[in-house]
Motif scaffolding. Structure first.
Motif, mmCIF file in Angstrom:
data_model
loop_
_atom_site.group_PDB
_atom_site.id
_atom_site.type_symbol
_atom_site.label_atom_id
_atom_site.label_comp_id
_atom_site.label_asym_id
_atom_site.label_seq_id
_atom_site.Cartn_x
_atom_site.Cartn_y
_atom_site.Cartn_z
ATOM 1 N N GLY A 169 0.777 -1.232 0.000
ATOM 2 C CA GLY A 169 0.000 0.000 0.000
ATOM 3 C C GLY A 169 0.805 1.276 0.000
ATOM 4 O O GLY A 169 0.224 2.379 0.015
ATOM 5 N N TRP A 170 2.132 1.185 -0.050
ATOM 6 C CA TRP A 170 2.929 2.407 0.060
ATOM 7 C C TRP A 170 2.823 3.284 -1.182
ATOM 8 O O TRP A 170 2.962 4.501 -1.096
ATOM 9 C CB TRP A 170 4.389 2.059 0.335
ATOM 10 N N ARG A 171 2.580 2.716 -2.336
ATOM 11 C CA ARG A 171 2.433 3.554 -3.527
ATOM 12 C C ARG A 171 1.217 4.458 -3.389
ATOM 13 O O ARG A 171 1.246 5.625 -3.767
ATOM 14 C CB ARG A 171 2.329 2.700 -4.787
ATOM 15 N N GLU A 172 0.121 3.926 -2.849
ATOM 16 C CA GLU A 172 -1.068 4.751 -2.645
ATOM 17 C C GLU A 172 -0.822 5.814 -1.584
ATOM 18 O O GLU A 172 -1.342 6.930 -1.672
ATOM 19 C CB GLU A 172 -2.251 3.869 -2.237
ATOM 20 N N PRO A 249 6.715 -3.374 5.520
ATOM 21 C CA PRO A 249 5.549 -3.477 6.399
ATOM 22 C C PRO A 249 4.327 -2.858 5.743
ATOM 23 O O PRO A 249 4.441 -1.862 5.013
ATOM 24 C CB PRO A 249 5.974 -2.692 7.638
ATOM 25 N N PRO A 250 3.139 -3.414 5.967
ATOM 26 C CA PRO A 250 1.932 -2.811 5.380
ATOM 27 C C PRO A 250 1.727 -1.388 5.870
ATOM 28 O O PRO A 250 1.849 -1.105 7.069
ATOM 29 C CB PRO A 250 0.811 -3.737 5.851
ATOM 30 N N ALA A 251 1.422 -0.495 4.941
ATOM 31 C CA ALA A 251 1.224 0.908 5.308
ATOM 32 C C ALA A 251 0.078 1.062 6.301
ATOM 33 O O ALA A 251 0.135 1.899 7.211
ATOM 34 C CB ALA A 251 0.957 1.735 4.053
ATOM 35 N N ALA A 252 -0.962 0.246 6.161
ATOM 36 C CA ALA A 252 -2.125 0.357 7.049
ATOM 37 C C ALA A 252 -1.790 -0.013 8.481
ATOM 38 O O ALA A 252 -2.506 0.400 9.410
ATOM 39 C CB ALA A 252 -3.253 -0.529 6.530
ATOM 40 N N GLU A 253 -0.727 -0.784 8.697
ATOM 41 C CA GLU A 253 -0.325 -1.153 10.056
ATOM 42 C C GLU A 253 0.639 -0.136 10.661
ATOM 43 O O GLU A 253 0.796 -0.096 11.883
ATOM 44 C CB GLU A 253 0.309 -2.543 10.046
ATOM 45 N N ARG A 254 1.288 0.655 9.831
ATOM 46 C CA ARG A 254 2.240 1.642 10.339
ATOM 47 C C ARG A 254 1.599 2.990 10.611
ATOM 48 O O ARG A 254 2.118 3.777 11.407
ATOM 49 C CB ARG A 254 3.371 1.855 9.306
ATOM 50 N N VAL A 265 -5.889 1.808 -0.157
ATOM 51 C CA VAL A 265 -4.869 0.836 0.243
ATOM 52 C C VAL A 265 -5.466 -0.566 0.279
ATOM 53 O O VAL A 265 -4.849 -1.545 -0.169
ATOM 54 C CB VAL A 265 -4.268 1.229 1.601
ATOM 55 N N GLY A 266 -6.679 -0.683 0.793
ATOM 56 C CA GLY A 266 -7.341 -1.982 0.830
ATOM 57 C C GLY A 266 -7.614 -2.531 -0.553
ATOM 58 O O GLY A 266 -7.441 -3.727 -0.814
ATOM 59 N N GLN A 267 -8.025 -1.661 -1.470
ATOM 60 C CA GLN A 267 -8.281 -2.100 -2.844
ATOM 61 C C GLN A 267 -6.992 -2.560 -3.515
ATOM 62 O O GLN A 267 -6.986 -3.557 -4.253
ATOM 63 C CB GLN A 267 -8.923 -0.973 -3.643
ATOM 64 N N ALA A 268 -5.893 -1.849 -3.266
ATOM 65 C CA ALA A 268 -4.610 -2.249 -3.843
ATOM 66 C C ALA A 268 -4.167 -3.604 -3.308
ATOM 67 O O ALA A 268 -3.631 -4.442 -4.041
ATOM 68 C CB ALA A 268 -3.545 -1.188 -3.558
#
Length: 645
Positions: A169-172, A249-254, A265-268
């Protein structure tokens, strides 16, 4: 069980990472299925984890390297050892014409094919494994046998996960500009100047709140972006440089993400997990119409716990729909129409030249179906036929008409109507001596071990002189004059007369005039005319000039203005001459302008379903035309005559 036929290609280069097998068209073939989602590109799904198939097509999930593909036709299910392969799927397939061939996703392909022995429904088994060490790509086996009922696709063996790892998800979150820096900092892409890290960052930086959570100020340069990427865990230090983290690491967790960004991020993450296996699901739904849900996990060879997320992604992206009895595939969605504004006015041009009725093509045409048509006293007649699927270029020689084709040496249609392969593969744009005795070109083999090789053919004797093969794939024939082949390797130009070693000439030569031996030189931002007496004259480089036969003039075509520009050697500026509307001016297609005589340019003109030949008699400034008869078919192209008897 009988093996009916085999077709093999161990140097198949797919485009867009897709192995494509298609039905060969047959005029009396079966009608398409009414179920439109089984048509090629009938849904928005990709090619699947291994392969998917439908009404006249099979798409295999490959990559960019060369692939080895074997097609087999059987009259019954053949014996098979699944453990010898990494991934195996069995799928329904329908052939409307009874013959299939390897092709490319964007069109075109191999002239040869495989006869399936009948038309209608088949089962197709597609097996894939990695090539042996030292070879690139994968090895494919596709077996076809008749089937009374289509059944449903079933995945027999998987050694690669059907469901992929989620995207971090970091690109988003960080944006394309910052993620592009990650690739460049890790050493990917073209070499960078020493100062690139301190240049202004191209594109918008991430939101300040995102940077604050990572403890870094918003980046203004690539160097600042590197610090942000290291803090995010996308880049890792390695010696004096950086590398991409294997598992960021997943962006949503950081981070604490706003709702809209969290949704992106979820869609990606879902796209990365399900993009390929959802195509498998869509294929099952298309053939089932509807497909029951009860055995989906077993049929797809996915863990039962993955099925709810897969189904949710498939319905959310519009690939399938739940109905009573299971799921159905949904047709491809029509793209949104984009309205491009047209300027209210265009630059004025001179009046459209008038054309008068003129003579038929001097050397004939190659018809849309491959017939070579010439004109006799009593009108057009078919001299012979070129059987290849794709034909690129045709020229008159002393012994007949040579037609350059795809996938081989091309065809010589002799004056008695007989057709035979040329003794050497001269490529798709061979060069010819002005009297039609010699043909030259470069044979190009692109494969696991690529090479090129120049040839010079004497059509009166059939003798071929050849230079050694080279793996660099840089040589290009630019002309034949006085029995010698002129060619360039991208750096140096050579004159080669059989029996002698190639003679180096001036660099950057682009074209040789077959009448005079004059040469056109194109360099970096400049151009020169080398006259037959050796004088080197600077010419403007603002247009893509080419030599006029005789070597004392240059010509360029201006498509937007629909004009031709003539430049005399030594003149300060060219003369503009309007060309009749509708004439094809591109020099990169079979129907490009050509010189019918040293003073007459011929153009192809498409007028609805009919084709017209338009001539420009340059000294007189007059145009004439000849409407080609219906027997030449759609998009014929002219045979280029010899320029000197």
């Amino acid at each position: 069980m009988t093996l009916l036929g085999v077709y093999e290609e161990d140097e198949y280069l797919p485009d867009y990472g897709t192995v494509v097998v298609r039905d060969r068209y047959a005029a009396d073939g079966l009608a398409p299925l009414e179920n439109v989602v089984l048509a090629e590109f009938g849904t928005d799904a990709l090619s699947g984890t291994v392969a998917t198939a439908g009404d006249g097509w099979v798409h295999g999930h490959a990559g960019d390297p060369f692939q080895a593909v074997r097609l087999e036709a059987h009259d019954a299910p053949p014996a098979f050892v699944a453990d010898e392969w990494e991934d195996v799927v069995e799928t329904p397939f329908r052939s409307r014409g009874g013959r299939i061939a390897l092709e490319l996703l964007t069109g075109g392909g191999h002239d040869d094919g495989l006869d399936l022995g009948r038309r209608g429904l088949f089962r197709a088994r597609v097996a894939r494994r990695a090539a042996v060490d030292g070879e690139e790509g994968d090895v494919w086996l596709m077996q076809f046998w008749p089937a009374a009922e289509p059944g449903s696709p079933r995945w027999v063996r998987r050694t690669r996960p059907a469901v992929s790892a989620p995207d971090s998800g970091w690109r988003e979150v960080l944006g394309h500009a910052v993620m592009d820096v990650a690739w460049r900092a890790a050493g990917y892409g073209p070499p960078q100047p020493d100062t690139w890290l301190d240049e202004p960052l191209r594109g918008d930086p991430p939101d300040e709140s995102i940077c604050a959570q990572l403890g870094v100020a918003p980046p203004g340069s690539p160097r600042d972006a590197v610090a942000l990427l290291v803090a995010a865990g996308v880049l890792a230090l390695e010696g004096d440089g950086h590398r991409l983290a294997e598992h960021p690491p997943p962006a949503a967790e950081r981070l604490e993400l706003p709702d809209r960004l969290a949704a992106l991020v979820g869609q990606a993450a879902d796209r990365a997990r399900y993009a390929w296996v959802v195509a498998d699901l869509t294929s099952v739904a298309a053939w089932g119409d509807p497909a029951p849900l009860g055995d989906l996990a077993e049929r797809l060879l996915v863990a039962p716990g993955e099925l709810p997320g897969l189904l949710a992604h498939a319905t959310a992206t519009g690939l399938v729909q739940r109905v009573v009895g299971g799921i159905v595939a949904l047709p491809r969605r029509e793209p949104e129409q984009v309205v491009v504004p047209v300027p209210a006015s265009r630059p004025p041009r001179a009046a459209n030249p008038v054309t008068f009725e003129g003579a038929p093509p001097r050397a004939g045409v190659v018809a849309g179906n491959g017939d070579v048509v010439v004109w006799r006293l009593d009108g057009p007649v078919v001299l012979g036929h070129v059987p290849h699927q794709y034909r690129y270029h045709a020229c008159e020689t002393l012994t007949g008409i040579a037609v350059a084709t795809s996938g081989g040496p091309g065809t010589l249609v002799r004056w008695d109507g007989s057709a035979e392969p040329l003794p050497a593969d001269l490529g798709t744009r061979p060069v010819r001596s002005a009297d039609g005795r010699y043909l030259g070109g470069v044979e190009l083999h692109v494969g696991r071990r690529s090479w090129d090789r120049p040839h010079l053919l004497d059509v009166t004797t059939g003798e071929v002189a050849s230079l050694p093969e080279s793996p660099e794939l840089t040589r290009r024939a630019i002309g034949v004059f006085d029995g010698a082949l002129y060619y360039t390797d991208g750096r140096q130009t050579f004159r080669w007369r059989p029996g002698s070693p190639p003679e180096p000439l001036a660099p950057d030569l682009w074209q040789i005039d077959p009448l005079s031996g004059a040469a056109l030189e194109r360099g970096a931002g400049d151009a020169f005319l080398h006259t037959p007496d050796g004088t080197r004259i600077a010419v403007p480089a603002d247009r893509p000039y080419e030599l006029v036969p005789g070597g004392v003039r240059l010509i360029a075509f201006d498509y937007p203005g629909h004009s031709a520009w003539l430049l005399d050697a030594g003149a300060e500026a060219p003369e503009e001459h309007p060309v009749p509307d509708g004439c094809e001016l591109s020099t990169a297609v079979p129907s490009a302008p050509f010189w019918e005589t040293p003073s007459t340019v011929a153009f192809q003109h498409e007028k609805g379903a009919r084709t017209r030949l338009v001539r420009w008699h340059v000294p007189a400034g007059r145009f004439d035309h000849h409407d080609l008869p219906e027997l030449v078919g759609y998009r014929p192209f002219s045979v280029q005559p010899v320029l000197r008897a």
